[in-house]
Structure formats: structure tokens, C-alpha cells
Design an enzyme around this catalytic site. Structure first.
Site, PDB file in Angstrom:
ATOM      1  CB  CYS A  52      31.716  19.453  36.990  1.00  0.00           C
ATOM      2  SG  CYS A  52      32.931  20.412  36.082  1.00  0.00           S
ATOM      3  CB  CYS A 107      33.374  17.386  34.463  1.00  0.00           C
ATOM      4  SG  CYS A 107      34.420  18.228  35.676  1.00  0.00           S
ATOM      5  CG  ASP A 118      -4.072  39.284  15.775  1.00  0.00           C
ATOM      6  OD1 ASP A 118      -4.292  39.942  14.756  1.00  0.00           O
ATOM      7  OD2 ASP A 118      -4.870  38.444  16.244  1.00  0.00           O
TER       8      ASP A 118
END
Length: 706
Positions: free
Chosen positions: A11, A14, A390
């Protein structure tokens, strides 16, 4: 700081709360609990026993054994799946026999089923209530107690079972994403065969290897670290670094990347870098760190969640007391509806809407040899509207090649090759490469002299010849046709190399930087992927730049740019739309840093890895469109997840108006949102059949996808 692997971490909310608790411990201020990679960083002086207790409060624990292989738990406790199944079976049995047995037996059976799947949630929620800490467990505990208080035993049991199932599926989805990353990280070799000076062989851990050590790598083994082949020939699978499935032939003197697989013969390798400094180690470290860099969306969701739960509790309280006070609604029905609102308020799906998709996106790109240094850069890539390149070494190969020739004499190639064969100049090498295709017999020149600013003159078979720029033929009168040819080549933007004698022009080479084969397709694919502008920045003169631009299809060209002017141009382009700058990671560092997003093409070079936000580990840009598509897919998935998570909850809350919201509908809406955002997020890992990517098997071996 010491690092610990965690198990049972399911979780995100949590995890944030546990990190906050650990930081309150003595010496715990700098602690970091990384939910994405399931790791904990703590000071060595912190009370580890207290850390264990904090982790245990949410069903997580430390994995301390070195090299310990384990399977993560998918929820609170190692047997959550079995507990949910068992409690579901008891609930089903109780529902069937409910009318056949005394009520106290029914209540007892419901309590047993409820306790099996919900006791951990209840205990944590009760502790949180005592501390006035309100999170998902607190909400569920209040809902369970409330349902029992009003005699809704069946509903309370259903809530406990569905919540346990929801927690299990939530952890399972996150673990799927983590496991895909861990398989990727297993490409690092563990041991190497060290060849000592006395000729003996000994197996050592790769961490003990030092620069200049010599190792033996047998067929099928992994290269332990970056090195150079000093003996033997073989082909090597570099997919772990570059994502390319085709083997690369290696001979003495050629470089190797750690983590590559030796396909065939025995090779002797001189270690160029200790493993911790190797390209592979840096890549794996950055990929692992990338999991825990929060995107702006994730940071917003986390801030929102802090206010979301208290707001839901206020709404729940109003639903409980307002209808009975101001209408004829009963207190019992309103209390029941308020409990259902509490369950709807669980923020799990909302918090999960982003991290699984982000980890899946980073993992899938890493398998393709695209190193993205954090979720923030993946999210940014999905928002990019224009890309500046580039030219030299990026869209072109960065090495001159003969693009066109004008031949006026049979000895043109013979004279050119005879003069240039001993030169190491890049243009001379380009000339020799062209001469070799004609297979002319060359002769040894005498009296070879360089003319500053012009070229070279040399005596060959008693005649004087010249090779170089237009100035080498200033003493000659050339025909109108030759003059037109020379002007035409100049108009095309070619550098001219003219071969002549004292009497006539033998021929002309038109030389230019060779365009990469994939550049035109790349630009086309980027436009298809949603990139509006493709821009080329170069120090070359206008004609050469325009010539390249026309061939590859970029939308805008800026030529004759000095390095500082290139940076100014990137700043100007960034003002109008989100801009990524693509370069080789060496000469383009200022421009890469200035753009909204820096993308380097480096094939594992240190400078490329260190400079840019995203590194293409190949020596070409072919996989850039794939990275853009994956990033855009991740952004779409996150937006869809957030919409679903909030939309389903809003729908459930609206059911309170007619009084249709029940506890089990509330938990189903939360579980449905969690399952949906998890499954949708995992689709990012899915690769179309036949796509040119690599799969990582359970042992961490790189395998071409079917």
C-alpha cells in the site's frame, strides 16, 4: 545509510505513513521507504527493532539475508490469498444455512469469516483511532464496528472479505510491476573467472574485480564488467545494454559491455572498469532509482489524498446526521449510509493510479535499451511537442563519406588512392573507402608534400599530381563542363576533393557527412507519434544543412550555429512549445541541459548516462519513437486511471441521494476501481507480437521476443 529489501509492502499510502513513523525515531531523520522498489534506507544507528515493529504494523518486514531470493507478499501477511478464500467459503456456507440454524450460530460464523480476512485491518484501525490517525484501515474499522452495531452482520462480513480481496489484488498488481523490474535487474552477472598472473583460474565475485584484471569468459557466460577483448573471437549479445537482439562480432582490441552475453568461443577480457563503475552498474542503479522519483502527477495525488480522507469523513458525518435532523429519514438508515460513504472514501485506487503505470513504462523502455532516469522524465517525454536534433553524429554518422564523383580520366582513382593511402585524415579515409570499391592497383608516390590550406602534391611515375581543394587547380584552365560540375557539387553542399595533374583535372570527389540509414524513417515515425516539430541544429553552413534536412524530412533547420548559439536557439524554441533536445551526450551537454528534456544517444558512454534525462543505449535513434509512444501511453493510462478512480467513487456517493448505497456496493466500487487501474496500468508492459524487444526470463537472461 544501510539498504534493506522489504517484503509485504502493498500500500503506497501505508508506505508513506510508515516512512513518517521511522523518521521520528532517533537517527531516523534521513530514512527513505521506497514503495516502487520496495526498499528501505536507514541510518545504521537507528533502532532496527523499532523499525521492524513499525513495518509489522502494516504486514511488511525486512529481508536481511544477503542474496536472499524471495517472493514478495501481495498483501498483509503471507497467506492473505488463502485467508480470503477461507473466509469466503465460510461466508457462503453461512449464507446457505442461515435459515436452518439458530441466530447465535449464524452470528458466530459471520464473526469467524469476518475475523479471518479482516482482523489485521481491525487491529491497525483500532490503534489508529486511539492515536487519532485516519487512514484506510481506520475507515474500514469504523465501518465494520458500525455495521455490527446496527446488526448488519452479513454486510459487515462482506465488507471484510471484499476489503481483504481488494488489498490482495492491490498488492498483486504492484508486485507484478516490481517483478518485471527485478527480472530486468537480474541481468547483472554474479561471478567471473579471474586469470591470475601464474596462469591459474579462480572464480570470484564481480565486486572484487579491479581495473586491468584479466578474466576468461566462456560461451554462454556474461561479460562481468566493461572491458576489452585481448584474445579470442566471438559474437556477443548486447541486448542487456542496447536492447538490440542481433549479435555483435568481437575481435581482439574491441570493447565489451558488462552484462553482455558471450555467444560462442572462449575470449580473454581485460577489465577496463571495476564493476561498480561499469555502464551496466550505472544503468541498473539509475533504473532502480527511477522507480521512486515522483512525477508531478503523483505528488499532486499524494497531496490530494491528505485532504481527501478527512473530507470524506466530514461528508460521512453529514450523511449520518443531516437527513434525520432535517428530514423524516431514520437514524439507522442514515447511519448505515454514512458507513457506506466511509468505505467509498478509501483512496487506494487513486493512489495506485500512477505508480504501477510509471514503473511499467520505465521497465518496458529499459528492456528496449532506453534508460529513463525517473517517472518525471517519462511523464515529460509524453508531453513533448517538438524535438531538436544535433546533426553531426546524431542524424548523420559523424564521419565523411564520398557521396558523388565526377571522373574525367582513367587514372583518377589510381592517383587519388596512391596519394591518400598513407594519410589518417578523415577525408583521406573517405577517399580510400571509395577507391577500394573500384579495386585499382596503387603505386608508391615519391616527394609527397602537404600544401597548407590546399592539399597534397606528390610525384607518381615521374609526373606531378595534386589532391585537395579548388585552390590546387588554380594554375589550370578547366572546361565549361568541369566548371559546371564543380559549381553543382558546391551547390549540393559537398566538400570538394579535386585530383589533378600539371595539365588537367582527373576528377572530383563530392564529400559529405553520411546520413544515418534510419534518420528519414525516424523523423516520419516521430511525426506519426504526435511530435509536431522536428528541428535540426548544426554548425554546418546553410546549404549542407538544407540538403540533409530535405533528405530526412525535418520541419525546421538552424545552421551556422556556434555552441553558445545552439543553446540560445534551444531556449528560444522552448518558449513556444515543450522541447526535447537529442544529441550524443558529449558535445551537446549545454543544449541537453537547457531543453525541457535532454535525450542522449551514447551506447553506454559515461558522458551520455550522466548528461541527459533519457539515454538511448544504442548508437542510433531508431527506438526514440517507441519511447515517445510508451510515454504518451503511460500519460493516457494515468489520466484514465484517475478519472476511473474518482468517477466510480462519485457514482457511489451519488447513490446516497436516493438511499441506494449499501456497504457491499461501496466496497465493490472501491475494489472495482482498484482492479481497473491495476489492470489498465499493466497493459503498458504488453508488447505487440513480433516487436523487436527483449524479454528477461526468470533467471535474468536476455532473450529475443518471439
Amino acid at each position: 545509510m544501510k539498504e534493506y529489501k522489504l517484503q509485504g509492502l502493498s500500500c503506497a499510502n501505508c508506505a508513506a505513513e510508515m516512512e513518517s513513523e521511522i523518521k521520528k525515531l532517533d537517527h531516523g531523520e534521513q530514512s527513505q521507504l521506497k514503495f516502487g522498489s520496495s526498499k528501505l534506507m536507514v541510518n545504521e544507528d537507528v533502532d532496527l527493532e523499532r523499525v521492524r515493529q513499525i513495518l509489522k504494523s502494516d504486514g511488511a518486514s525486512l529481508v536481511e539475508e544477503e542474496g536472499h531470493e524471495h517472493t514478495h507478499d501481495h498483501s498483509h501477511g503471507p497467506n492473505m490469498k488463502l485467508l480470503v478464500i477461507l473466509s469466503g467459503m465460510i461466508f457462503g456456507l453461512t449464507f446457505i444455512v442461515e435459515s436452518m440454524v439458530p441466530s447465535f450460530v449464524v452470528i458466530a460464523m459471520y464473526l469467524i469469516a469476518m475475523g479471518i480476512s479482516g482482523y489485521q485491518t481491525f487491529l491497525k484501525g483500532a490503534k489508529n483511532l486511539i492515536r487519532f490517525k485516519f487512514n484506510i484501515d481506520t475507515l474500514m474499522t469504523i465501518a465494520l464496528v458500525g455495521a455490527i452495531a446496527i446488526g448488519e452482520w452479513r454486510e459487515a462480513t462482506m465488507v471484510a472479505i471484499l476489503f481483504g480481496l481488494n488489498e490482495y489484488l492491490e498488492g498483486l498488481g504492484m508486485e507484478k510491476a516490481r517483478n518485471s523490474m527485478e527480472k530486468l535487474l537480474k541481468v547483472a552477472p554474479k561471478q567471473a573467472t579471474l586469470l591470475r598472473e601464474n596462469g591459474t583460474e579462480v572464480v570470484v565475485s564481480i565486486e572484487s574485480l579491479q581495473k586491468d584484471d584479466v578474466v576468461l569468459v566462456k560461451a554462454g557466460e556474461k561479460i562481468p564488467s566493461d572491458g576489452i577483448v585481448i584474445e579470442g573471437f566471438s559474437s556477443v549479445n548486447e541486448a542487456a545494454i542496447t536492447g538490440e537482439s542481433l549479435p555483435v562480432e568481437k575481435a581482439p582490441g574491441e570493447t565489451l559491455y558488462g552484462g553482455s552475453i558471450n555467444n560462442e568461443g572462449l575470449i580473454k577480457v581485460k577489465i577496463a572498469k571495476a564493476y561498480q563503475d561499469s555502464s551496466l552498474a550505472k544503468i541498473l542503479h539509475l533504473v532502480e532509482e527511477a522507480q521512486d522519483r515522483k512525477t508531478p502527477t503523483e505528488l499532486f495525488i499524494n497531496r490530494f489524498a491528505k485532504y481527501y480522507t478527512p473530507i470524506i469523513m466530514v461528508i460521512s458525518g453529514l450523511v449520518m446526521v443531516a437527513p434525520p435532523l432535517f428530514t423524516s429519514a431514520s437514524w439507522g438508515a442514515s447511519f448505515y449510509q454514512g458507513l457506506a460513504v466511509l468505505i467509498v472514501g478509501c483512496p487506494c485506487a487513486l493512489i495506485l493510479s500512477s505508480p504501477i503505470a510509471i514503473i511499467a513504462g520505465i521497465t518496458r523502455n529499459a528492456r528496449n535499451g532506453i534508460l529513463i532516469k525517473g517517472g518525471v522524465f517519462l511523464e515529460q517525454l509524453g508531453k513533448i511537442e517538438s524535438i531538436a536534433f544535433d546533426k553531426t553524429g546524431t542524424l548523420t554518422k559523424g564521419e565523411p563519406t564520398v557521396q558523388e564523383t565526377k571522373v574525367y580520366h582513367d587514372d583518377f582513382y589510381k592517383i587519388a588512392g596512391s596519394i591518400e593511402k598513407s594519410s589518417s585524415h578523415p577525408i583521406a579515409k573517405a577517399v580510400m573507402k571509395e577507391v577500394e570499391t573500384i579495386q585499382q592497383a596503387l603505386v608508391e608516390p615519391t616527394a609527397v608534400n602537404a600544401i597548407p590550406g590546399k592539399g597534397i602534391h606528390a610525384e607518381i611515375e615521374d609526373s606531378m599530381y595534386y589532391i585537395g581543394s579548388e585552390q590546387t587547380i588554380s594554375h589550370l584552365t578547366i572546361s565549361e563542363g568541369q566548371s559546371q560540375d564543380i559549381e553543382g557539387l558546391k551547390e549540393e553542399g559537398y566538400t570538394l576533393v579535386i585530383v589533378s595533374s600539371d595539365e588537367e583535372v582527373l576528377g572530383v570527389f563530392g564529400i559529405a557527412d553520411e546520413i544515418r540509414e534510419e534518420s528519414a524513417t525516424l523523423i516520419k515515425d516521430l511525426h506519426k507519434a504526435g511530435i509536431q516539430k522536428t528541428i535540426m541544429l548544426t554548425g554546418d553552413h546553410e546549404k549542407t544543412a538544407r540538403k540533409v534536412a530535405e533528405k530526412i524530412g525535418v520541419t525546421d533547420v538552424y545552421a551556422d550555429l556556434l555552441p553558445d548559439q545552439k543553446v540560445d536557439q534551444v531556449k528560444a524554441l522552448s518558449r513556444s512549445r515543450k522541447l526535447a533536445m537529442v544529441g550524443d551526450g558529449i558535445n551537446d551537454a549545454p543544449a541537453l541541459a537547457t531543453a525541457d528534456l535532454g535525450v542522449a544517444m551514447g551506447k553506454g558512454t559515461d558522458s551520455a548516462i550522466e548528461t541527459a534525462d533519457i539515454v538511448l543505449m544504442q548508437d542510433h535513434l531508431g527506438k526514440l519513437p517507441s519511447a515517445v509512444k510508451i510515454a504518451k501511453q503511460v500519460n493516457r493510462v494515468v489520466k484514465l486511471n484517475i478519472s476511473l478512480a474518482l468517477g466510480l467513487k462519485l457514482f457511489a456517493l451519488l447513490l446516497t441521494i436516493p438511499g441506494w448505497l449499501t456497504l457491499w456496493v461501496a466496497i465493490l466500487s472501491d475494489m472495482g476501481a482498484t482492479i481497473l487501474v491495476t489492470l489498465i496500468s499493466l497493459t503498458v508492459l504488453w508488447q505487440k507480437p513480433g516487436a523487436q524487444t527483449e524479454a528477461i526470463n526468470e533467471e535474468g537472461e536476455v532473450q529475443p521476443s518471439a
